[in-house]
Write an enzyme that holds these catalytic residues in place. Structure first.
Site, short mmCIF file in Angstrom:
data_model
loop_
_atom_site.label_atom_id
_atom_site.label_comp_id
_atom_site.label_asym_id
_atom_site.label_seq_id
_atom_site.Cartn_x
_atom_site.Cartn_y
_atom_site.Cartn_z
N ASP A 1 0.85 -1.19 0.00
CA ASP A 1 0.00 0.00 0.00
C ASP A 1 0.89 1.25 0.00
OD1 ASP A 1 -3.21 0.54 0.99
OD2 ASP A 1 -1.81 2.21 1.11
N ASN B 1 -12.79 -3.26 2.64
CA ASN B 1 -13.75 -2.16 2.73
C ASN B 1 -14.69 -2.23 1.53
OD1 ASN B 1 -12.45 -1.15 5.03
ND2 ASN B 1 -10.98 0.00 3.81
N GLY C 1 -16.01 2.62 3.64
CA GLY C 1 -14.77 3.37 3.47
C GLY C 1 -13.97 2.97 2.25
N GLN C 2 -14.66 2.36 1.26
CA GLN C 2 -13.95 1.94 0.05
C GLN C 2 -13.71 3.14 -0.86
OE1 GLN C 2 -16.02 -0.97 -2.36
NE2 GLN C 2 -14.23 -1.36 -3.64
N HIS D 1 -10.34 -5.19 -3.25
CA HIS D 1 -9.00 -5.39 -2.70
C HIS D 1 -9.10 -5.80 -1.25
CE1 HIS D 1 -10.11 -1.12 -2.31
NE2 HIS D 1 -9.44 -1.11 -1.18
N HIS E 1 -7.00 -5.64 2.18
CA HIS E 1 -5.86 -5.14 2.92
C HIS E 1 -5.35 -6.26 3.81
CE1 HIS E 1 -6.79 -0.71 2.36
NE2 HIS E 1 -7.98 -1.21 2.13
P1 AMP Z 1 -9.76 1.57 0.42
O1 AMP Z 1 -9.88 2.85 1.18
O2 AMP Z 1 -10.13 0.35 1.18
O3 AMP Z 1 -10.45 1.66 -0.93
O4 AMP Z 1 -8.21 1.38 0.14
C1 AMP Z 1 -7.53 1.90 -0.93
C2 AMP Z 1 -6.08 1.79 -0.61
O5 AMP Z 1 -5.33 1.93 -1.80
C3 AMP Z 1 -5.56 2.88 0.35
O6 AMP Z 1 -5.00 2.24 1.50
C4 AMP Z 1 -4.50 3.61 -0.48
O7 AMP Z 1 -3.40 4.01 0.30
C5 AMP Z 1 -4.14 2.57 -1.52
N1 AMP Z 1 -3.63 3.08 -2.78
C6 AMP Z 1 -4.19 4.01 -3.58
N2 AMP Z 1 -3.46 4.18 -4.69
C7 AMP Z 1 -2.41 3.32 -4.59
C8 AMP Z 1 -1.29 3.03 -5.42
N3 AMP Z 1 -1.11 3.62 -6.59
N4 AMP Z 1 -0.41 2.09 -5.00
C9 AMP Z 1 -0.58 1.47 -3.80
N5 AMP Z 1 -1.62 1.70 -2.99
C10 AMP Z 1 -2.52 2.61 -3.38
#
Ligand code: AMP
Ligand code: ZN
Length: 115
Positions: free
Chosen positions: A30, A88, A94-95, A101, A103
């Site tokens: 991340d 999420n 909170g997505q 994806h 985490h």
């Molecule tokens: P969510 O809030 O569950 O949709 O998580 C999205 C996640 O994607 C967040 O933790 C961001 O930090 C991560 N994220 C967004 N863009 C990138 C990227 N280009 N490379 C790695 N992680 C990313």
């Protein structure tokens, strides 16, 4: 999907620090880690969220949960002490990125409930 950042990561159009890849799945660090280990596991195909999974995605979903997440946790050294897996889903979940994806967070104690 052409404007999806995780599709672009899967296609290597956007760089990422990969920790695992196979024909169905990619996992990468991340960008804004919330723990010493914070990896995202995504399907290569665009699926918007958990609720967009369909019957034909059973193999993919099982592969992620049974094969990929435990292997990554082992490889990154967080399996023994424990880790957290979060998907999420939707706005209240909170997505922020609308490509499914998981985490995988570890390397520190995880409080519950999250904020
Ligand atoms: P969510 O809030 O569950 O949709 O998580 C999205 C996640 O994607 C967040 O933790 C961001 O930090 C991560 N994220 C967004 N863009 C990138 C990227 N280009 N490379 C790695 N992680 C990313
Ligand atoms: Zn996508």
């Amino acid at each position: 999907m052409s404007d999806c950042i995780f599709c672009k990561i899967a296609a290597k159009e956007i760089p990422s620090t990969r920790v695992y890849e196979d024909d169905m799945v990619v996992a990468f660090h991340d960008l804004e880690p919330q723990a010493p280990v914070h990896v995202l596991v995504i399907p290569k195909k665009h699926v918007e969220s958990l609720v967009a999974l369909r019957q034909e995605d059973r193999e993919l979903a099982a592969h992620i949960l049974i094969d990929v997440i435990p292997k990554i946790a082992n490889d990154l050294g967080i399996a023994e002490e424990g880790f957290r897996t979060v998907a999420n889903t939707g706005d209240n979940g909170g997505q922020t990125v609308k490509h499914l994806h998981f985490h995988v967070l570890g390397g520190r104690f995880m409080k519950w409930p999250p904020g």
